[in-house]
Design an enzyme around this catalytic site. Structure first.
Site, mmCIF file in Angstrom:
data_model
loop_
_atom_site.group_PDB
_atom_site.id
_atom_site.type_symbol
_atom_site.label_atom_id
_atom_site.label_comp_id
_atom_site.label_asym_id
_atom_site.label_seq_id
_atom_site.Cartn_x
_atom_site.Cartn_y
_atom_site.Cartn_z
ATOM 1 N N LYS A 1 4.699 0.436 9.505
ATOM 2 C CA LYS A 1 4.573 1.737 8.864
ATOM 3 C C LYS A 1 4.031 3.076 9.419
ATOM 4 O O LYS A 1 4.531 4.075 9.610
ATOM 5 C CB LYS A 1 3.970 1.759 7.460
ATOM 6 N N ARG B 1 5.080 -12.962 9.687
ATOM 7 C CA ARG B 1 6.046 -11.685 9.280
ATOM 8 C C ARG B 1 7.234 -11.521 9.962
ATOM 9 O O ARG B 1 7.401 -12.224 11.184
ATOM 10 C CB ARG B 1 4.990 -10.486 9.415
ATOM 11 N N GLU C 1 0.915 -1.161 -0.013
ATOM 12 C CA GLU C 1 0.126 -0.055 0.014
ATOM 13 C C GLU C 1 0.972 1.374 -0.015
ATOM 14 O O GLU C 1 1.565 1.379 0.760
ATOM 15 C CB GLU C 1 -0.816 -0.021 1.185
HETATM 16 P P1 ATP Z 1 3.013 -2.188 8.108
HETATM 17 O O1 ATP Z 1 2.153 -3.216 8.937
HETATM 18 O O2 ATP Z 1 4.106 -2.148 8.473
HETATM 19 O O3 ATP Z 1 2.298 -1.274 7.703
HETATM 20 P P2 ATP Z 1 1.587 -3.710 5.755
HETATM 21 O O4 ATP Z 1 1.563 -5.034 5.793
HETATM 22 O O5 ATP Z 1 0.486 -2.701 6.351
HETATM 23 O O6 ATP Z 1 3.003 -3.113 6.831
HETATM 24 P P3 ATP Z 1 1.761 -3.438 3.051
HETATM 25 O O7 ATP Z 1 2.080 -2.106 2.235
HETATM 26 O O8 ATP Z 1 0.225 -3.735 3.062
HETATM 27 O O9 ATP Z 1 2.166 -2.883 4.650
HETATM 28 O O10 ATP Z 1 2.450 -4.960 2.723
HETATM 29 C C1 ATP Z 1 3.022 -5.030 1.634
HETATM 30 C C2 ATP Z 1 3.391 -6.544 1.792
HETATM 31 O O11 ATP Z 1 4.289 -6.574 2.584
HETATM 32 C C3 ATP Z 1 2.433 -7.440 2.250
HETATM 33 O O12 ATP Z 1 2.218 -8.681 1.231
HETATM 34 C C4 ATP Z 1 2.699 -7.481 3.565
HETATM 35 O O13 ATP Z 1 2.173 -8.917 4.151
HETATM 36 C C5 ATP Z 1 4.184 -7.565 3.564
HETATM 37 N N1 ATP Z 1 4.755 -7.165 4.980
HETATM 38 C C6 ATP Z 1 4.586 -6.211 5.401
HETATM 39 N N2 ATP Z 1 5.279 -6.221 6.812
HETATM 40 C C7 ATP Z 1 5.819 -7.546 6.822
HETATM 41 C C8 ATP Z 1 6.848 -7.872 7.618
HETATM 42 N N3 ATP Z 1 7.060 -7.498 8.558
HETATM 43 N N4 ATP Z 1 7.085 -9.486 7.411
HETATM 44 C C9 ATP Z 1 6.900 -9.887 6.119
HETATM 45 N N5 ATP Z 1 6.022 -9.248 5.270
HETATM 46 C C10 ATP Z 1 5.486 -8.010 5.444
HETATM 47 MG MG MG Z 2 -1.193 -2.313 5.223
#
Ligand code: ATP
Ligand code: MG
Length: 557
Positions: free
Chosen positions: A273, A263, A38
């Site tokens: 984020k 994760r 995102e």
């Molecule tokens: P955050 O919680 O840090 O905002 P998010 O999952 O909301 O992260 P996205 O931009 O939606 O961020 O994530 C893009 C991809 O990265 C998704 O497939 C998500 O599952 C993966 N991802 C995000 N954080 C991690 C992590 N700590 N370990 C592994 N994969 C991750």
């Molecule tokens: Mg997200």
């Protein structure tokens, strides 16, 4: 079978094993994955795990990977983030096959919503968000049906169209899937699939007043792109039945499947984020690429290499169990990567002037210094030596404790690449602080001449004073000590006040023109990177990537 030659099961990546089975069973003929960020912030090391997993999996089986921006929430998203994400994925060494935006599919998603309405599988609900939450039930109790649940398809179609046309305020109405309010899975209790948002979207501008919810949009995006393995983190596990429901009921031709993995969490590392954005907004750091940030751009600026990050991601593997990875494992991989590549030079971080009283005034000699004793191919450089040098303040003690082998009055040490020197006299200022040492050297002891007359126990580093290049060194500690991802409230109050230490010292003259992102090993201090933002021509600023030693061992299991 495509890409299946010589593939054996992985011991630390269960998704790879699923792919092998799927190819062998013919469920898929080409592996298609996607990385779906995102665009609401910069990527961090956790995203790197997902990027490596998706791209390497497809690469290995000669498949494809799309970069898809999941931009279904107009309020938080920004083009700045889109550009940084593209840059980071490329820098990590990956090339996407297709570049897409979820918003490219808003038209098709809308049509699929209409299909659900016509099939009697979606309805417009006038309840408020609070009412919807209150009637959803709990893990032990079923929810209750909305009073609007039995609207006719005609009425729903008309209301949904009016929602789309912007006739209602945000929150006034939503579109919900009509599934089962008593499902044991709360996610199946008529989830909201469209909401009204009156906001400008970075891609579609003001064209839409309604936006699909992530859980509805994501399976459609995957199906439209022909993704075969939709890999996400574990918190989406309970969403899988709804994912499958959407693919099925929206009559998508392709049938992507969702797989969940753990994760990445790292000790002492903020990994969300939202929290990282707070650190930027509160100016705790000087931007998303501050070297203390676990963002890809921060790690890059600190001096991490794509090779080190990829090797780290391979080592941690992909599983379903919750875990926290030791930060020292990441450090291990940058040391491994730089060990044979980085020039080994001398830098004095906290300088103390030394005058060598028996060395001829005005004389400068050039000494040979190996560039990397572990990699002979890197050759030898010449470094100047003269009557005045800088050494590390730490390498002198007026009254040393037992087993202190560095300089103290009357003691002799070896200067790396040069001579033995002996401390004869200590010069202090009015405050009683040591400001200069007066030493003598022994010309017989020159490095490389095979001198064996006597031994000294300490070897220290130094930089010749007249040609030394003044530089700034930046040393880092974790931004937050004992970061616990589940601990939210006090997170900004637990900032480590010592996360950045700035020192003014010297490097060898040959490093004056070091270019941004050049990496060095400074003898006894660790690996450093030339900061791309703070350095000026002729005056590099060095970020410490990592110190030299660690007690950490990567298991060879
Ligand atoms: P955050 O919680 O840090 O905002 P998010 O999952 O909301 O992260 P996205 O931009 O939606 O961020 O994530 C893009 C991809 O990265 C998704 O497939 C998500 O599952 C993966 N991802 C995000 N954080 C991690 C992590 N700590 N370990 C592994 N994969 C991750
Ligand atoms: Mg997200």
């Amino acid at each position: 079978m495509v890409g299946l030659e010589n593939k054996t099961a992985s011991s630390n990546n269960f998704i790879k094993n699923i792919v092998i089975e799927d190819l062998a069973a013919g469920r898929v003929t080409e592996v298609v994955t996607r990385f779906p960020p995102e665009p609401n912030g910069y990527l961090h090391i956790g995203h790197a795990k997902s990027i490596c997993l998706n791209f390497e999996l497809a690469d290995e089986f000669k498949g494809r990977t799309n970069l898809r921006f999941d931009d279904t929430n107009p309020v938080k998203e920004d083009v700045e983030y889109v550009e940084s994400i593209k840059q980071d994925v490329k820098w990590l060494g990956f090339d996407w096959d297709g570049l897409f935006f979820a918003s490219d599919y808003f038209g098709e998603m809308y049509d699929r919503a209409l299909l659900l309405i016509r099939k009697g599988l979606a309805y417009v609900d006038d309840q408020t968000a609070d009412q919807i939450r209150e009637t959803r039930g709990t893990l032990t109790e079923p929810g209750t049906n909305s009073p609007y649940r039995d609207r006719s398809a005609e009425e729903n179609l008309e209301l949904f169209e009016r929602m789309k046309n912007g006739e209602f305020a945000g929150g006034e109405k939503v579109l919900r899937a009509k599934i089962d309010m008593s499902s044991p899975n709360v996610n199946m209790r008529d989830p909201v699939i469209y909401r009204i948002v009156h906001a400008h979207h970075h891609n579609t501008g003001d064209a839409w007043k309604i936006y699909p919810m992530y859980a509805f949009a994501h399976p459609l995006e995957d199906a439209i792109e022909g993704v075969t393995h939709s890999i996400c983190t574990l918190e989406f596990e309970d969403q899988r039945p709804f994912y499958d429901w959407v693919v099925e009921q929206c009559e998508m031709e392709a049938k992507p499947r969702q797989y969940e993995f753990n994760r990445l969490n790292i000790t002492n590392t903020v990994m969300s984020k939202r929290k990282l954005k707070a650190l930027v907004d509160e100016k705790v750091v000087d931007g998303w690429d501050d070297p203390r940030m676990p963002t890809i751009s921060g790690l890059r600026r600190k001096g991490y290499t794509p090779e080190a990050i990829r090797a780290f991601c391979r080592e941690i593997g992909v599983a379903k169990s919750y875990g926290v990875v030791d930060e020292r494992m990441l450090e291990h991989f940058i040391r491994e990567d730089l060990k044979l590549k980085a020039l080994r030079t001398m830098a004095v971080l906290r300088p103390l002037k030394v005058v060598i009283t028996n060395y001829p005034e005005g004389q400068v000699e050039w000494l040979d210094a190996e560039n990397n004793p572990e990699n002979e191919e890197m050759g030898v450089r010449q470094i100047p030596f003269s009557r005045e040098i800088y050494i590390e303040q730490d390498d002198f003690m007026e009254t040393p404790p037992p087993k202190y082998f560095r300089l103290f009055p009357g003691n002799e040490v070896r200067l790396k690449h040069a001579y033995f020197i002996k401390c004869e006299e200590v010069v202090k200022n009015e405050a009683g602080e040591v400001v200069e040492l007066r030493c003598t050297y022994d010309p017989e002891t020159k490095s490389g001449t095979g001198f064996t007359g006597r031994k000294v126990k300490g070897t220290i580093h130094w930089v010749e004073a007249s040609q030394a290049v003044p530089t700034e060194f930046r040393l880092f500690e974790p931004l937050i000590n004992d970061e616990d991802e589940n601990e939210d409230s006090s997170f900004l109050e637990r900032i480590n006040p010592n996360s950045l230490e700035t020192l003014q010292g010297f490097v060898e003259p040959g490093m004056k023109e070091a270019a941004a992102q050049d990496k060095f090993q400074f003898f006894r201090h660790g690996y450093f990177n030339v900061d791309p933002k703070l350095s000026e021509p002729g005056r590099p600023v060095f970020n410490r990537i990592v110190s030299l030693k660690s007690s950490f061992e990567v298991s060879k299991a």
